[in-house]
Design a protein around this motif. Structure first.
Motif, PDB file in Angstrom:
ATOM      1  N   PHE A  19      36.868  37.705  42.188  1.00  0.00           N
ATOM      2  CA  PHE A  19      36.722  36.623  41.224  1.00  0.00           C
ATOM      3  C   PHE A  19      36.272  35.360  41.944  1.00  0.00           C
ATOM      4  O   PHE A  19      36.579  35.163  43.123  1.00  0.00           O
ATOM      5  CB  PHE A  19      38.057  36.356  40.519  1.00  0.00           C
ATOM      6  N   SER A  20      35.548  34.515  41.220  1.00  0.00           N
ATOM      7  CA  SER A  20      35.084  33.241  41.752  1.00  0.00           C
ATOM      8  C   SER A  20      35.721  32.098  40.980  1.00  0.00           C
ATOM      9  O   SER A  20      35.905  32.187  39.763  1.00  0.00           O
ATOM     10  CB  SER A  20      33.559  33.139  41.634  1.00  0.00           C
ATOM     11  N   PHE A  21      36.017  31.012  41.685  1.00  0.00           N
ATOM     12  CA  PHE A  21      36.548  29.814  41.053  1.00  0.00           C
ATOM     13  C   PHE A  21      35.629  28.614  41.281  1.00  0.00           C
ATOM     14  O   PHE A  21      36.069  27.492  41.510  1.00  0.00           O
ATOM     15  CB  PHE A  21      37.954  29.514  41.584  1.00  0.00           C
ATOM     16  N   TYR A  22      34.325  28.873  41.215  1.00  0.00           N
ATOM     17  CA  TYR A  22      33.324  27.811  41.288  1.00  0.00           C
ATOM     18  C   TYR A  22      33.443  26.934  40.038  1.00  0.00           C
ATOM     19  O   TYR A  22      33.866  27.418  38.982  1.00  0.00           O
ATOM     20  CB  TYR A  22      31.932  28.442  41.387  1.00  0.00           C
ATOM     21  N   PRO A  23      33.084  25.645  40.111  1.00  0.00           N
ATOM     22  CA  PRO A  23      33.354  24.736  38.987  1.00  0.00           C
ATOM     23  C   PRO A  23      32.788  25.147  37.637  1.00  0.00           C
ATOM     24  O   PRO A  23      33.353  24.777  36.603  1.00  0.00           O
ATOM     25  CB  PRO A  23      32.736  23.415  39.462  1.00  0.00           C
ATOM     26  N   THR A  24      31.686  25.894  37.593  1.00  0.00           N
ATOM     27  CA  THR A  24      31.129  26.271  36.294  1.00  0.00           C
ATOM     28  C   THR A  24      31.747  27.536  35.706  1.00  0.00           C
ATOM     29  O   THR A  24      31.409  27.922  34.583  1.00  0.00           O
ATOM     30  CB  THR A  24      29.604  26.471  36.393  1.00  0.00           C
ATOM     31  N   LYS A  25      32.648  28.189  36.432  1.00  0.00           N
ATOM     32  CA  LYS A  25      33.275  29.400  35.911  1.00  0.00           C
ATOM     33  C   LYS A  25      34.272  29.052  34.799  1.00  0.00           C
ATOM     34  O   LYS A  25      34.598  27.885  34.573  1.00  0.00           O
ATOM     35  CB  LYS A  25      33.977  30.164  37.047  1.00  0.00           C
ATOM     36  N   ASN A  26      34.784  30.063  34.115  1.00  0.00           N
ATOM     37  CA  ASN A  26      35.698  29.817  32.993  1.00  0.00           C
ATOM     38  C   ASN A  26      36.977  29.118  33.428  1.00  0.00           C
ATOM     39  O   ASN A  26      37.648  28.468  32.629  1.00  0.00           O
ATOM     40  CB  ASN A  26      36.030  31.127  32.292  1.00  0.00           C
ATOM     41  N   MET A  27      37.349  29.276  34.677  1.00  0.00           N
ATOM     42  CA  MET A  27      38.381  28.457  35.316  1.00  0.00           C
ATOM     43  C   MET A  27      37.926  28.240  36.754  1.00  0.00           C
ATOM     44  O   MET A  27      37.167  29.032  37.300  1.00  0.00           O
ATOM     45  CB  MET A  27      39.758  29.123  35.281  1.00  0.00           C
ATOM     46  N   HIS A  28      38.393  27.155  37.368  1.00  0.00           N
ATOM     47  CA  HIS A  28      37.928  26.875  38.725  1.00  0.00           C
ATOM     48  C   HIS A  28      39.044  26.284  39.574  1.00  0.00           C
ATOM     49  O   HIS A  28      40.111  25.925  39.077  1.00  0.00           O
ATOM     50  CB  HIS A  28      36.719  25.927  38.699  1.00  0.00           C
ATOM     51  N   SER A  29      38.757  26.213  40.866  1.00  0.00           N
ATOM     52  CA  SER A  29      39.663  25.558  41.811  1.00  0.00           C
ATOM     53  C   SER A  29      38.847  24.597  42.681  1.00  0.00           C
ATOM     54  O   SER A  29      39.157  24.409  43.846  1.00  0.00           O
ATOM     55  CB  SER A  29      40.383  26.603  42.676  1.00  0.00           C
ATOM     56  N   LEU A  30      37.812  24.013  42.091  1.00  0.00           N
ATOM     57  CA  LEU A  30      36.738  23.283  42.765  1.00  0.00           C
ATOM     58  C   LEU A  30      35.841  24.268  43.504  1.00  0.00           C
ATOM     59  O   LEU A  30      34.631  24.279  43.319  1.00  0.00           O
ATOM     60  CB  LEU A  30      37.253  22.212  43.725  1.00  0.00           C
ATOM     61  N   GLU A  31      36.404  25.074  44.335  1.00  0.00           N
ATOM     62  CA  GLU A  31      35.711  26.179  45.003  1.00  0.00           C
ATOM     63  C   GLU A  31      36.779  27.160  45.446  1.00  0.00           C
ATOM     64  O   GLU A  31      37.885  26.759  45.825  1.00  0.00           O
ATOM     65  CB  GLU A  31      34.919  25.673  46.208  1.00  0.00           C
ATOM     66  N   GLY A  32      36.468  28.450  45.376  1.00  0.00           N
ATOM     67  CA  GLY A  32      37.455  29.436  45.806  1.00  0.00           C
ATOM     68  C   GLY A  32      37.137  30.801  45.260  1.00  0.00           C
ATOM     69  O   GLY A  32      36.209  30.975  44.463  1.00  0.00           O
ATOM     70  N   GLY A  33      37.905  31.778  45.704  1.00  0.00           N
ATOM     71  CA  GLY A  33      37.726  33.148  45.242  1.00  0.00           C
ATOM     72  C   GLY A  33      39.031  33.912  45.357  1.00  0.00           C
ATOM     73  O   GLY A  33      40.011  33.425  45.937  1.00  0.00           O
ATOM     74  N   MET A  34      39.047  35.119  44.806  1.00  0.00           N
ATOM     75  CA  MET A  34      40.240  35.956  44.819  1.00  0.00           C
ATOM     76  C   MET A  34      39.815  37.416  44.883  1.00  0.00           C
ATOM     77  O   MET A  34      38.834  37.810  44.243  1.00  0.00           O
ATOM     78  CB  MET A  34      41.071  35.718  43.557  1.00  0.00           C
ATOM     79  N   VAL A  35      40.562  38.199  45.655  1.00  0.00           N
ATOM     80  CA  VAL A  35      40.390  39.652  45.662  1.00  0.00           C
ATOM     81  C   VAL A  35      41.638  40.274  45.057  1.00  0.00           C
ATOM     82  O   VAL A  35      42.758  39.936  45.449  1.00  0.00           O
ATOM     83  CB  VAL A  35      40.179  40.208  47.088  1.00  0.00           C
ATOM     84  N   SER A  36      41.449  41.170  44.102  1.00  0.00           N
ATOM     85  CA  SER A  36      42.565  41.862  43.454  1.00  0.00           C
ATOM     86  C   SER A  36      42.575  43.316  43.900  1.00  0.00           C
ATOM     87  O   SER A  36      41.528  43.932  44.077  1.00  0.00           O
ATOM     88  CB  SER A  36      42.417  41.788  41.935  1.00  0.00           C
ATOM     89  N   THR A  37      43.759  43.876  44.067  1.00  0.00           N
ATOM     90  CA  THR A  37      43.882  45.280  44.465  1.00  0.00           C
ATOM     91  C   THR A  37      45.304  45.773  44.217  1.00  0.00           C
ATOM     92  O   THR A  37      46.259  44.989  44.204  1.00  0.00           O
ATOM     93  CB  THR A  37      43.515  45.467  45.958  1.00  0.00           C
ATOM     94  N   ASP A  38      45.448  47.077  44.054  1.00  0.00           N
ATOM     95  CA  ASP A  38      46.764  47.708  43.993  1.00  0.00           C
ATOM     96  C   ASP A  38      47.169  48.303  45.338  1.00  0.00           C
ATOM     97  O   ASP A  38      48.278  48.824  45.476  1.00  0.00           O
ATOM     98  CB  ASP A  38      46.772  48.814  42.928  1.00  0.00           C
ATOM     99  N   ASP A  39      46.284  48.228  46.323  1.00  0.00           N
ATOM    100  CA  ASP A  39      46.489  48.847  47.628  1.00  0.00           C
ATOM    101  C   ASP A  39      47.122  47.832  48.581  1.00  0.00           C
ATOM    102  O   ASP A  39      46.475  46.870  49.008  1.00  0.00           O
ATOM    103  CB  ASP A  39      45.136  49.328  48.160  1.00  0.00           C
ATOM    104  N   ALA A  40      48.376  48.045  48.938  1.00  0.00           N
ATOM    105  CA  ALA A  40      49.102  47.093  49.783  1.00  0.00           C
ATOM    106  C   ALA A  40      48.465  46.969  51.162  1.00  0.00           C
ATOM    107  O   ALA A  40      48.401  45.864  51.727  1.00  0.00           O
ATOM    108  CB  ALA A  40      50.565  47.517  49.909  1.00  0.00           C
ATOM    109  N   GLN A  41      47.995  48.075  51.727  1.00  0.00           N
ATOM    110  CA  GLN A  41      47.387  48.022  53.048  1.00  0.00           C
ATOM    111  C   GLN A  41      46.059  47.271  53.008  1.00  0.00           C
ATOM    112  O   GLN A  41      45.746  46.490  53.909  1.00  0.00           O
ATOM    113  CB  GLN A  41      47.169  49.429  53.606  1.00  0.00           C
TER     114      GLN A  41
END
Length: 365
Positions: A181-203
């Motif tokens: 996911f991206s949190f660039y200012p024009t996205k549906n939500m933002h953090s000024l700039e940022g990103g996130m990786v989602s996973t179910d894999d703990a390792q």
């Protein structure tokens, strides 16, 4: 015509309110500004959007893609099947880890990667499939998941435009080995700039945390070669405020899109597959290629902003133009698409003006 009517309606309007400003100031005054408690809280809270056990915050959506590929062990000699109808970051991340993007055509209606095209491209070097949930419209994840499982391939979702999109109630970002996911200012939500990786894999999550922080979990105890792709606590604090408003903003976008679906007459409106929750990062219509420049100009003259995402497919950009690729559905979409304002700050009067301007378009075709 009133001053309100004369005000230009921009195609996007990033929100920065007092709550976001106060959150940033609070963090700055705390002195804990990088990879601290705000980041940890943001990661935990975002799992409710991603539907995964783990989220790992980084400094951009591109970093999220790059680190997810690295954490999955994808590199030189590997091929990753991606759509060409996307922002360049989707393919750039593949190149940045030393792998090769292989461009697949898209479905005409959804603008997303075509599972049949993907199936035809799978070969001995294929390591992963990377669907992009373009404009906030989820790709056909049941078919793509089945393809990845059948061939033993990694599935990495580029959900950088799709915070909260779902297929049959399951969030995007939770189908594959990882989602981004991206949190660039024009996205549906933002953090000024940022990103996130989602996973179910703990390792995988642990590897991602090492990769974003110079390969170390304990200071100066570097375990692997990593980079500096950390999120700041200022960004995370802003992201947390935005996250609390995301669902309301999403429903407003969807309500705005419903009006467009019902009332626009001169353009081809975007279809949505049964079971899909489109979150309308963009509301993208189609006009004949010969009409698009004129449509952009007419909308601007009417005080309505519009934009083209994306006028040049990735396979025709300079870094990739040497590749011998024929993608007719992609090429046609790139020539015909046009996005109009759908953001949640639109008033009823704004919506009336957008609809009137689109329906007044003088088109040749």
């Amino acid at each position: 015509m009133s001053d309100e009517q004369r005000e230009f309606i921009p195609p996007a309007r990033p929100h920065i309110g007092e709550a976001e400003i106060e959150a940033a100031v609070r963090v700055l005054r705390s002195g804990m500004v990088v990879q601290g408690p705000e980041v940890a809280a943001f990661e935990e809270e975002f799992t409710k959007v991603s539907g995964t056990a783990h989220c790992v915050a980084v400094n951009s959506g591109t970093s999220a893609l790059q680190l997810a590929l690295l954490a999955m062990g994808i590199g030189p000699g590997d091929e990753v099947i991606v759509p060409s109808f996307s922002f360049a970051a989707s393919a750039n991340a593949v190149r940045l880890v030393g792998a090769d993007p292989v461009f697949a055509d898209i479905e005409a209606g959804s603008f997303n990667i075509d599972p049949d095209a993907v199936a035809a491209l799978i070969g001995p070097k294929t390591a992963a499939i990377m669907p992009v949930h373009l404009y906030g419209n989820p790709a056909d994840m049941p078919r793509l998941t089945a393809l990845a499982d059948r061939h033993g391939l990694a599935l990495l979702e580029d959900a950088c435009q799709a915070h909260g999109a779902q297929v049959d109630g399951k969030p995007v970002g939770s189908f594959g080995k990882a989602g981004t996911f991206s949190f660039y200012p024009t996205k549906n939500m933002h953090s000024l700039e940022g990103g996130m990786v989602s996973t179910d894999d703990a390792q995988l999550a642990r590897t991602l945390r090492l990769l974003r922080n110079q390969g170390m979990e304990q200071r100066y105890a570097n375990e692997i070669v990593g980079a500096n792709m950390r999120m700041t606590d200022v960004s995370a604090a802003i992201g947390r405020v935005q996250l609390g408003q995301l669902e309301g903003w999403t429903e407003q976008r969807r309500a705005n899109a419903s009006r467009f679906d019902a009332e626009l007459k001169t353009v081809v409106t975007p279809p949505v597959a049964p079971g899909a929750r489109h979150i309308y990062h963009q509301y993208t219509v189609r006009v004949d290629a010969a009409d698009r420049d004129g449509a952009l100009a007419q909308l601007k003259a009417a005080g309505v902003g519009s934009a083209v995402y994306y006028p040049t497919p990735i396979h025709k950009l300079i870094p990739y133009a040497h590749m011998d690729v024929d993608l007719p559905v992609t090429d046609r979409a790139a020539a015909e698409v046009l996005s109009i304002p759908v953001h949640p700050s639109l008033t009823d009067g704004d919506l009336d003006r957008v609809i009137a301007a689109v329906n007044a378009l003088e088109l040749q075709q």
